[in-house]
Design an enzyme around this catalytic site. Structure first.
Site, PDB file in Angstrom:
ATOM      1  N   GLY A 206      44.604  36.466  43.188  1.00 16.03           N
ATOM      2  CA  GLY A 206      45.854  36.890  43.821  1.00 16.03           C
ATOM      3  C   GLY A 206      46.133  38.355  43.540  1.00 16.03           C
ATOM      4  CD  GLU A 252      33.578  46.000  41.807  1.00 13.29           C
ATOM      5  OE1 GLU A 252      32.524  45.527  41.349  1.00 13.29           O
ATOM      6  OE2 GLU A 252      34.670  45.920  41.197  1.00 13.29           O
ATOM      7  CG  MET A 269      30.097  53.025  36.632  1.00 15.94           C
ATOM      8  SD  MET A 269      30.476  52.016  38.106  1.00 15.94           S
ATOM      9  CE  MET A 269      30.163  50.352  37.475  1.00 15.94           C
TER      10      MET A 269
HETATM   11 ZN    ZN Z   1      33.306  46.749  37.200  1.00 17.47          ZN
END
Ligand code: ZN
Ligand code: NAG
Ligand code: ZN
Length: 337
Positions: A206, A252, A269
């Protein structure tokens, strides 16, 4: 005169993930506060302690203290062993769903603990240092944004532009290319927005809390939590809880390439990011990490990193920012008339 422009929409934070941890402020060894059991589950979730059993208590015991110290060390916070303000602020910040533990550090770090004046690398890899390979270099990876796993309010073209920029940032630094394809099923890297339980064993939670996750090479799945309020341009989206899509996409992609979380707070990162924060510039730490896996793009030099535009300081943004400030001032003036 009526001015209705650019007022930030402030969402209530009730029920938003991790907000209830606020009541744990200043807890330390020996404390007993409702919510500590939940905090133990949080710390276990991200790899800082063993998963607590169902009968776990709200007692701040020595195991929790060890876990808090580990967390503080990993997130580059003052190591106090207590839930001080800086630590709780970090714990409550939205973050990536990839754990902080399933990683290994490059050998050079192990060799130079506390090296005086030396720059110690803070990047990490997934265990075993998995990376993409091709028998016939250069490595070119195809990627696709899912045509179905989308969020309705984001124009597909805007999402694709965000990913183009995010992939290009990494591609500049390493001899790896990325090409967009329409063939989602065949793509090496599959990007999609998903809510809650979405079939890979790591459900989303959520609004805020966990923002996204990606898998180590050569899996290629890159998932974003469809329940976030994603923004592609803060200039036109004043939502207080908005998360910058490009920042999370860039982070990502680092995982997709094989990087784990960095302990350097400035690095892309680093595991967390605040609402309305934009963090898309790769730091030296990010680049050294990814180059340790793939080598350097011959056309790239580390000194060029500082030239990458910070979008927040571009004249257009400054202008837009001043315009918004002016509007807010006008609204306040009008309201007081
Ligand atoms: Zn990460
Ligand atoms: C930490 O302090 C800041 C500034 O005083 C405050 O805004 C914030 O809510 C505090 N964080 C927590 C977790 O109490
Ligand atoms: Zn997923």
């Amino acid at each position: 005169m009526v001015v209705v422009l650019g007022l930030p929409v402030v969402h209530g934070h009730g029920g938003v993930a991790w907000h209830s941890f606020k009541q744990l402020l200043d807890a330390g060894r020996g404390s007993h506060v409702t919510g500590l059991a939940e905090l133990k589950r949080y710390l276990a979730r991200f790899g800082y302690m063993a998963k607590p059993g169902r009968d776990t208590t709200d007692a701040f015991d020595e195991h929790l203290e060890v876990a808090v110290r580990r967390y503080q060390t990993r997130l580059s916070l003052p190591v106090t062993g207590r839930l001080d303000n800086a630590t709780l602020d970090q714990i409550m910040s939205p973050r990536c769903g990839v754990g902080d533990d399933d990683v290994e550090r490059p050998v050079s770090v192990a060799l130079s603990p506390g090296a005086q004046g030396g720059v110690v690398s803070r990047f990490t890899f997934f265990k075993g240092e998995p990376r993409w390979t091709r028998s016939d270099p250069p490595i070119v990876l195809s990627y696709a944004v899912s045509p179905t796993a989308t969020v309705g309010y984001l124009p597909p073209a805007a999402v694709r532009a965000v990913f183009q920029r995010a992939f290009a940032r990494w591609a500049r630094t390493i001899p790896v290319g990325f090409v967009e394809t329409d063939d989602y099923e065949a793509a090496d890297i599959k990007v999609g927005f998903y809510a809650g339980n979405h079939g890979d064993g790591v459900p989303f939670d959520g609004p805020l809390g966990i923002l996204g996750h990606a898998f180590s090479p050569k899996n290629g799945r890159l998932h974003l939590d469809a329940s976030e309020h994603w923004a592609v341009d803060f200039d036109v989206d004043a939502t207080a809880s908005a998360i910058d899509l490009e920042s999370v996409a860039t982070h990502e992609i680092g995982h997709v390439l094989g990087l784990g979380h960095s302990t350097s707070p400035r690095a892309v990162m680093y595991p967390s990011i605040k609402p309305r924060e934009k963090k898309v510039r790769l730091t030296v730490d990010d680049v050294e990490g990814v180059q340790a896996l793939y080598g350097s793009n011959p056309q790239f030099s580390l000194s060029s990193l500082s030239e990458q535009g910070t979008s927040s300081s571009s004249p257009r943004r400054l202008l837009a920012g001043s315009a918004r400030l002016l509007c807010t001032v006008l609204v306040i003036l009008v309201t007081q008339l």
